[in-house]
Write a protein that holds these residues in place. Structure first.
Motif, short mmCIF file in Angstrom:
data_model
loop_
_atom_site.label_atom_id
_atom_site.label_comp_id
_atom_site.label_asym_id
_atom_site.label_seq_id
_atom_site.Cartn_x
_atom_site.Cartn_y
_atom_site.Cartn_z
N LEU A 7 -7.47 -4.00 -5.66
CA LEU A 7 -6.03 -3.89 -5.81
C LEU A 7 -5.48 -5.24 -6.24
N ALA A 8 -4.73 -5.26 -7.33
CA ALA A 8 -4.05 -6.46 -7.80
C ALA A 8 -2.58 -6.31 -7.41
N LEU A 9 -2.13 -7.17 -6.53
CA LEU A 9 -0.78 -7.06 -5.98
C LEU A 9 0.02 -8.32 -6.30
N SER A 10 1.00 -8.17 -7.16
CA SER A 10 1.89 -9.29 -7.48
C SER A 10 3.06 -9.25 -6.52
N GLY A 11 3.38 -10.40 -5.93
CA GLY A 11 4.52 -10.48 -5.03
C GLY A 11 5.85 -10.61 -5.75
N SER A 12 5.80 -10.66 -7.06
CA SER A 12 7.02 -10.83 -7.86
C SER A 12 7.46 -9.51 -8.47
N LEU A 13 8.74 -9.26 -8.42
CA LEU A 13 9.31 -8.07 -9.07
C LEU A 13 9.81 -8.39 -10.48
N ARG A 14 9.78 -9.65 -10.86
CA ARG A 14 10.33 -10.10 -12.13
C ARG A 14 9.44 -9.66 -13.30
N ALA A 15 10.07 -9.11 -14.34
CA ALA A 15 9.34 -8.76 -15.55
C ALA A 15 8.82 -10.06 -16.17
N GLY A 16 7.58 -10.07 -16.60
CA GLY A 16 7.00 -11.25 -17.21
C GLY A 16 6.61 -12.33 -16.21
N SER A 59 6.34 7.46 -0.56
CA SER A 59 5.97 6.15 -1.10
C SER A 59 5.12 5.35 -0.11
N ILE A 60 5.36 5.55 1.18
CA ILE A 60 4.57 4.85 2.21
C ILE A 60 3.19 5.48 2.33
N VAL A 61 3.11 6.79 2.28
CA VAL A 61 1.81 7.47 2.30
C VAL A 61 0.97 7.02 1.11
N GLU A 62 1.59 6.94 -0.07
CA GLU A 62 0.89 6.49 -1.28
C GLU A 62 0.41 5.05 -1.11
N TRP A 63 1.26 4.16 -0.58
CA TRP A 63 0.93 2.76 -0.37
C TRP A 63 -0.25 2.61 0.59
N ARG A 64 -0.18 3.29 1.72
CA ARG A 64 -1.26 3.19 2.70
C ARG A 64 -2.57 3.78 2.17
N THR A 65 -2.47 4.87 1.43
CA THR A 65 -3.66 5.50 0.84
C THR A 65 -4.30 4.56 -0.17
N LEU A 66 -3.48 3.88 -0.96
CA LEU A 66 -4.00 2.93 -1.94
C LEU A 66 -4.74 1.79 -1.24
N ILE A 67 -4.14 1.19 -0.23
CA ILE A 67 -4.77 0.09 0.50
C ILE A 67 -6.11 0.56 1.08
N ASN A 68 -6.13 1.75 1.65
CA ASN A 68 -7.34 2.29 2.26
C ASN A 68 -8.43 2.55 1.23
N SER A 69 -8.05 2.86 -0.01
CA SER A 69 -9.03 3.28 -1.02
C SER A 69 -9.71 2.14 -1.76
N VAL A 70 -9.17 0.93 -1.69
CA VAL A 70 -9.74 -0.18 -2.46
C VAL A 70 -10.77 -0.96 -1.65
N ASP A 71 -11.65 -1.66 -2.36
CA ASP A 71 -12.68 -2.47 -1.71
C ASP A 71 -12.18 -3.86 -1.34
N GLY A 72 -11.15 -4.32 -2.03
CA GLY A 72 -10.59 -5.64 -1.76
C GLY A 72 -9.23 -5.79 -2.41
N ILE A 73 -8.52 -6.85 -2.05
CA ILE A 73 -7.15 -7.05 -2.55
C ILE A 73 -6.99 -8.48 -3.05
N LEU A 74 -6.44 -8.60 -4.25
CA LEU A 74 -6.04 -9.89 -4.81
C LEU A 74 -4.52 -9.94 -4.79
N ILE A 75 -3.96 -10.95 -4.15
CA ILE A 75 -2.51 -11.09 -4.08
C ILE A 75 -2.11 -12.39 -4.77
N CYS A 76 -1.18 -12.28 -5.70
CA CYS A 76 -0.62 -13.45 -6.36
C CYS A 76 0.89 -13.38 -6.16
#
Length: 190
Positions: A7-16, A59-76
């Motif tokens: 999972l690639a998770l950007s902490g920014s909501l800004r476009a670009g 949206s929360i069910v989808e979020w939790r399911t996604l976290i559960n389904s990945v092998d690791g998480i990269l957060i920037c």
């Protein structure tokens, strides 16, 4: 060759955002056995409310399911007012009552050498939630003011070298986690 999903998770909501661009560059540099999933629903999650912890909010069910389904998480993530953005903290708060992130390997990528408070705060939050932050794979890539695209980062020898090294270390830890291997033994990156 074993397949991994990150999972690639950007902490920014800004476009670009340079944080999002950096994650896309990492996806370009990753080995072929790694699939990147980019989560773009951060800004659409409802405010965390412990009274709704057991509710079936889509949206929360989808979020939790996604976290559960990945092998690791990269957060920037960027740093705002010496901390992490509220939308990222909110998303993490929705995971506190579950087990989806427990033991999950996480690497923190920083796009600015001046953003040290957010990195420290995010490390503390994730460790409190029992995620497994990988310090050796958590790096700073100085992009501030460079306005590079993901392909430009991927071909820059200095930047791509740092990212490839971090990805290799991270995938080594992800591989250990998924195989149930000894975390203290040497294990080649996949």
């Amino acid at each position: 060759m074993k397949q991994f999903t990150v999972l690639a998770l950007s902490g920014s909501l800004r476009a670009g955002s340079s944080n999002t661009v950096l994650l896309h560059a990492m996806a370009k540099l990753a080995p072929s056995n790694v699939t990147f999933k980019f989560y773009e629903g951060l800004g659409g999650l409802p405010h965390y409310n412990p009274d709704q912890e057991d509710a079936t909010i889509p949206s929360i069910v989808e979020w939790r399911t996604l976290i559960n389904s990945v092998d690791g998480i990269l957060i920037c993530s960027p740093e705002y007012a010496r901390g992490i953005p509220g939308s990222l903290k909110n998303a993490l708060d929705w995971l506190v009552g579950g087990i989806e992130i427990v033991g999950k390997p996480v690497a923190l990528i920083n796009a600015s050498p001046h953003s040290t408070h957010a990195h420290a705060s995010l490390t503390l939050i994730l460790e409190t939630m029992s995620a497994r932050v990988i310090p050796e794979a958590s790096i700073t890539v100085p992009l501030r003011g460079k306005k590079l695209t993901a392909p430009e980062i991927a071909v820059d020898s200095l930047l791509s070298g740092k990212l490839r090294t971090a990805i290799g270390i991270f995938l080594c830890e992800v591989s250990k986690e998924s195989s149930g291997g000894d975390r203290n033994s040497p294990y080649p990156p996949p």
